[in-house]
Design a protein around this motif. Structure first.
Motif, PDB file in Angstrom:
ATOM      1  N   PHE A  66      -1.717  -0.277  -8.566  1.00 29.28           N
ATOM      2  CA  PHE A  66      -3.119  -0.654  -8.368  1.00 29.28           C
ATOM      3  C   PHE A  66      -3.268  -2.168  -8.404  1.00 29.28           C
ATOM      4  CE2 PHE A  66      -7.545  -1.205  -9.582  1.00 29.28           C
ATOM      5  CZ  PHE A  66      -8.182  -0.250  -8.826  1.00 29.28           C
ATOM      6  N   GLU A  67      -2.646  -2.785  -9.421  1.00 26.12           N
ATOM      7  CA  GLU A  67      -2.711  -4.254  -9.558  1.00 26.12           C
ATOM      8  C   GLU A  67      -2.126  -4.964  -8.355  1.00 26.12           C
ATOM      9  OE1 GLU A  67      -0.808  -5.533 -13.178  1.00 26.12           O
ATOM     10  OE2 GLU A  67      -2.125  -4.224 -14.323  1.00 26.12           O
ATOM     11  N   ALA A  68      -0.998  -4.429  -7.867  1.00 28.08           N
ATOM     12  CA  ALA A  68      -0.345  -5.066  -6.718  1.00 28.08           C
ATOM     13  C   ALA A  68      -1.272  -5.048  -5.508  1.00 28.08           C
ATOM     14  CB  ALA A  68       0.956  -4.349  -6.392  1.00 28.08           C
TER      15      ALA A  68
ATOM     16  N   ALA B 107      -7.282   2.009   1.057  1.00 22.46           N
ATOM     17  CA  ALA B 107      -6.900   3.421   0.945  1.00 22.46           C
ATOM     18  C   ALA B 107      -5.931   3.617  -0.215  1.00 22.46           C
ATOM     19  CB  ALA B 107      -6.277   3.891   2.245  1.00 22.46           C
ATOM     20  N   ALA B 108      -5.007   2.672  -0.364  1.00 23.31           N
ATOM     21  CA  ALA B 108      -4.028   2.779  -1.451  1.00 23.31           C
ATOM     22  C   ALA B 108      -4.705   2.610  -2.802  1.00 23.31           C
ATOM     23  CB  ALA B 108      -2.930   1.747  -1.267  1.00 23.31           C
ATOM     24  N   LEU B 109      -5.659   1.681  -2.883  1.00 28.49           N
ATOM     25  CA  LEU B 109      -6.394   1.480  -4.134  1.00 28.49           C
ATOM     26  C   LEU B 109      -7.123   2.760  -4.525  1.00 28.49           C
ATOM     27  CD1 LEU B 109      -8.034  -2.047  -3.732  1.00 28.49           C
ATOM     28  CD2 LEU B 109      -6.453  -1.362  -5.505  1.00 28.49           C
ATOM     29  N   ASP B 110      -7.723   3.384  -3.525  1.00 26.60           N
ATOM     30  CA  ASP B 110      -8.469   4.618  -3.743  1.00 26.60           C
ATOM     31  C   ASP B 110      -7.540   5.722  -4.257  1.00 26.60           C
ATOM     32  OD1 ASP B 110     -10.845   5.980  -3.601  1.00 26.60           O
ATOM     33  OD2 ASP B 110     -10.345   6.870  -1.656  1.00 26.60           O
ATOM     34  N   ALA B 111      -6.378   5.845  -3.605  1.00 27.50           N
ATOM     35  CA  ALA B 111      -5.421   6.894  -3.979  1.00 27.50           C
ATOM     36  C   ALA B 111      -4.882   6.652  -5.388  1.00 27.50           C
ATOM     37  CB  ALA B 111      -4.288   6.934  -2.966  1.00 27.50           C
ATOM     38  N   GLU B 112      -4.586   5.397  -5.704  1.00 26.88           N
ATOM     39  CA  GLU B 112      -4.050   5.094  -7.039  1.00 26.88           C
ATOM     40  C   GLU B 112      -5.102   5.323  -8.117  1.00 26.88           C
ATOM     41  OE1 GLU B 112      -1.009   4.665  -7.694  1.00 26.88           O
ATOM     42  OE2 GLU B 112      -0.159   4.134  -5.760  1.00 26.88           O
TER      43      GLU B 112
ATOM     44  N   ALA C  23       0.834  -1.214   0.000  1.00 26.94           N
ATOM     45  CA  ALA C  23       0.000   0.000   0.000  1.00 26.94           C
ATOM     46  C   ALA C  23       0.866   1.260   0.000  1.00 26.94           C
ATOM     47  CB  ALA C  23      -0.928  -0.005   1.203  1.00 26.94           C
ATOM     48  N   ASN C  24       2.036   1.177   0.621  1.00 23.75           N
ATOM     49  CA  ASN C  24       2.902   2.356   0.721  1.00 23.75           C
ATOM     50  C   ASN C  24       4.075   2.306  -0.252  1.00 23.75           C
ATOM     51  OD1 ASN C  24       1.932   4.154   2.961  1.00 23.75           O
ATOM     52  ND2 ASN C  24       1.858   2.149   3.932  1.00 23.75           N
ATOM     53  N   LEU C  25       3.805   1.650  -1.366  1.00 19.07           N
ATOM     54  CA  LEU C  25       4.812   1.511  -2.413  1.00 19.07           C
ATOM     55  C   LEU C  25       5.383   2.853  -2.858  1.00 19.07           C
ATOM     56  CD1 LEU C  25       5.777  -0.861  -4.118  1.00 19.07           C
ATOM     57  CD2 LEU C  25       3.925  -0.401  -5.695  1.00 19.07           C
ATOM     58  N   GLU C  26       4.560   3.887  -2.842  1.00 14.66           N
ATOM     59  CA  GLU C  26       4.993   5.179  -3.372  1.00 14.66           C
ATOM     60  C   GLU C  26       4.979   6.270  -2.312  1.00 14.66           C
ATOM     61  OE1 GLU C  26       3.798   5.991  -7.210  1.00 14.66           O
ATOM     62  OE2 GLU C  26       3.387   3.907  -7.700  1.00 14.66           O
ATOM     63  N   THR C  27       5.022   5.897  -1.052  1.00 14.78           N
ATOM     64  CA  THR C  27       5.075   6.894   0.008  1.00 14.78           C
ATOM     65  C   THR C  27       6.534   7.273   0.236  1.00 14.78           C
ATOM     66  OG1 THR C  27       3.202   5.798   1.028  1.00 14.78           O
ATOM     67  CG2 THR C  27       4.387   7.383   2.381  1.00 14.78           C
TER      68      THR C  27
ATOM     69  N   ASN D  41       3.065   3.090 -14.078  1.00 12.71           N
ATOM     70  CA  ASN D  41       3.412   3.020 -12.653  1.00 12.71           C
ATOM     71  C   ASN D  41       2.180   2.894 -11.781  1.00 12.71           C
ATOM     72  OD1 ASN D  41       5.985   2.988 -11.718  1.00 12.71           O
ATOM     73  ND2 ASN D  41       6.357   5.153 -12.108  1.00 12.71           N
ATOM     74  N   ALA D  42       1.210   3.771 -12.050  1.00 14.01           N
ATOM     75  CA  ALA D  42       0.002   3.793 -11.227  1.00 14.01           C
ATOM     76  C   ALA D  42      -0.787   2.506 -11.377  1.00 14.01           C
ATOM     77  CB  ALA D  42      -0.856   5.001 -11.586  1.00 14.01           C
ATOM     78  N   SER D  43      -0.875   1.987 -12.630  1.00 14.56           N
ATOM     79  CA  SER D  43      -1.682   0.773 -12.775  1.00 14.56           C
ATOM     80  C   SER D  43      -0.975  -0.443 -12.190  1.00 14.56           C
ATOM     81  CB  SER D  43      -2.125   0.551 -14.217  1.00 14.56           C
ATOM     82  OG  SER D  43      -1.039   0.518 -15.063  1.00 14.56           O
ATOM     83  N   ARG D  44       0.364  -0.456 -12.218  1.00 17.20           N
ATOM     84  CA  ARG D  44       1.080  -1.560 -11.548  1.00 17.20           C
ATOM     85  C   ARG D  44       0.817  -1.531 -10.046  1.00 17.20           C
ATOM     86  NH1 ARG D  44       0.998  -3.582 -15.372  1.00 17.20           N
ATOM     87  NH2 ARG D  44       2.565  -4.002 -16.959  1.00 17.20           N
TER      88      ARG D  44
END
Lengths: 127, 143
Positions: free
Chosen positions: B120-122, B13-18, A33-37, B115-118
């Motif tokens: 998201f997929e992860a 939360a990360a899915l939402d942000a991506e 989740a924090n891959l890009e933080t 980058n963003a879609s990777r």
């Protein structure tokens, strides 16, 4: 008296390992989740847990095993792989995620089969 | 107490942000040639700024500061100047025949998009794994 059924060290150890796998899953989920933080440092299961579990298992003391508590800790061995100081590597996290899922399958089956054996002993019937 | 699906809030939360980031990137690509935006100026590239928030509910790990939640802080404008191209036939051209076009480099946007879609997929893979693990946990004791 019934507690005695579930107090064998091996059963408790399997349960604690299952807990540890769940905590590890939380750690990996957070890392991804924090891959890009920027500046995020990867977390993992506290490395002391393994030694504590080893020690408790070799002592054979059920109380000692039951008192173990797996926790999260920052992975101090991970190095930042980008300029923003983030130490998460997506490929290695995905690999660990899959390893952890397999470990979880193993542990649930262990716990399950121990309960099954108990059931078999009680009822005298197989499965 | 260790709960099933304990780390899921941060993944969501990360899915939402991506997803927000993907939306902004597609907006940028869609407007790569908009020379006359709503304000009469060429479209300005937008960038998503992420921030970490501390999770409200403390999970099994105990220490919330170790596991911050990703969220979108704001959507900012990229302040690089518009790209000037020579096109005297364009109705938007100034007296020297130059047209201000958006400060968007489509290649840069495509790299960001990947980058963003990777990412998201992860996160999606985490949700899938987490679900199958929870199902296994629930089936403890059945054959």
């Amino acid at each position: 008296m019934i507690e005695g059924l579930f107090n064998q060290p091996s059963y408790l150890a399997a349960k604690k390992t299952l807990d540890a796998v769940a905590v590890r899953q939380e750690a990996i989920a957070n890392n991804i989740a924090n891959l890009e933080t920027p500046g995020y440092k990867r977390v993992d299961l506290s490395p002391t847990f393994r030694h504590e579990l080893d020690r408790a298992c070799s002592s054979g003391d059920a109380q000692q095993i039951a008192a173990l508590k797996p926790t999260l800790a920052q992975d101090t061995t991970a190095v930042a792989n980008s300029r923003d100081g983030n130490s998460v590597n997506l490929e290695s996290e995905m690999m660990q995620l899959n390893q952890n899922t397999m470990a979880h399958t193993l542990e649930t089956q262990m716990v399950s089969s121990m309960l099954m054996r108990l059931k078999m002993a009680i009822t005298g019937k197989s499965a | 107490m260790i709960q099933p699906l304990s780390g899921i809030q941060n993944t969501v939360a990360a899915l939402d942000a991506e997803r927000t980031r993907l939306d902004v990137i597609s907006e940028n690509i869609a407007n790569a040639n908009t020379t006359h935006g709503l304000d009469g100026k060429p479209y300005q590239r937008k960038v998503v700024v992420f921030e970490s928030a501390l999770q409200q509910a403390i999970g099994a790990g105990g220490n919330a500061s170790l596991t911050p939640q990703l969220r979108v802080a704001r959507i900012d404008k990229d302040n690089r100047p518009p790209v000037q191209i020579y096109a005297p036939g364009n109705p938007e051209a100034d007296e020297r025949g130059m047209v201000s076009t958006p400060n968007i480099n489509v290649h840069e946007e495509m790299a960001d998009l990947i980058n963003a879609s990777r990412a998201f997929e992860a996160n999606l893979a985490v949700v899938k794994n987490e679900k199958s693990m929870a199902m296994q946990t629930l089936s403890i004791g059945k054959h």
